[in-house]
Design an enzyme around this catalytic site. Sequence first.
Site, PDB file in Angstrom:
ATOM      1  N   SER A  76     -22.385 -35.125  48.422  1.00 41.52           N
ATOM      2  CA  SER A  76     -23.456 -34.216  47.998  1.00 41.52           C
ATOM      3  C   SER A  76     -23.189 -33.769  46.576  1.00 41.52           C
ATOM      4  CB  SER A  76     -23.520 -32.995  48.915  1.00 41.52           C
ATOM      5  OG  SER A  76     -24.371 -31.988  48.382  1.00 41.52           O
TER       6      SER A  76
ATOM      7  N   TYR B 111     -20.020 -25.075  52.661  1.00 41.66           N
ATOM      8  CA  TYR B 111     -20.509 -26.458  52.736  1.00 41.66           C
ATOM      9  C   TYR B 111     -20.009 -27.261  51.539  1.00 41.66           C
ATOM     10  CZ  TYR B 111     -23.881 -30.302  52.301  1.00 41.66           C
ATOM     11  OH  TYR B 111     -24.473 -31.533  52.139  1.00 41.66           O
TER      12      TYR B 111
END
Length: 251
Positions: A144, A157
Amino acid sequence: MKDAFGTPQSLLVLGGSSEIAQATAHRLVTRRTRDIWLAGRPSPTLERSAQALRDRGADTRTVPFDALDPESHETALGKVFAEGDVDMVLLAFGTLGDQARDEADPVAAARVAQTNYTGAVSAGLVCARALQAQGHGSLVVLSSVAAERARRSNFIYGSSKAGLDAFAQGLGDALHGTGVHVMVVRPGFVRSRMTAGLAEAPLATTPQAVAVAIEAGLRRRAETVWVPGKLRLVMSALRHVPRPVFRRLPV
């Protein structure tokens, strides 16, 4: 084996219910991919995903797989490789978590890290060893843009993805010259079930766009793919912003 354009004949998806994984599998089926294993927790969603690929002509099977149970990974994934060579593994499982809730609940925060990082390390190593034993194949890891720099809004995250990203890069270096190709994919905000209800970030993308980028990356044997590509320049700049300034940015 892959064809001259890098399209795999066989595909193992870890996180078979992922929308990005589904978009990628469907795109590859329109090319040459015919044998697909979808690994994930048994659920109606996983079965629907498999049936959608069967309807496109792919021989698709489901494999029980739990990222949070590393002790089972060797057995569960070994059964897939025992059936024959796998040209591509797509590591696509992960959880976004809820930053505000997880900050107040260390157990929930740890579960995000265990899913996104610990589970991926275990499964990634199992698949890497199997790919190396067969002498070819690609391991595509969904990281990501959040892995690039910790942000106040999603640092739990983001830190788990940062660990995954570093692991995948190191694994790629370890496998260099073995015939196994590791590709790290760094999407930005993806419009999907996982981000439903969240404020959309700039340069948002879709599962289908990520699938296109993955296919293009496979063809040129890229090691890192940004989706969209402009994010590479954006994050290169943000990575060097001083922390006092970065804290004041709306990111």
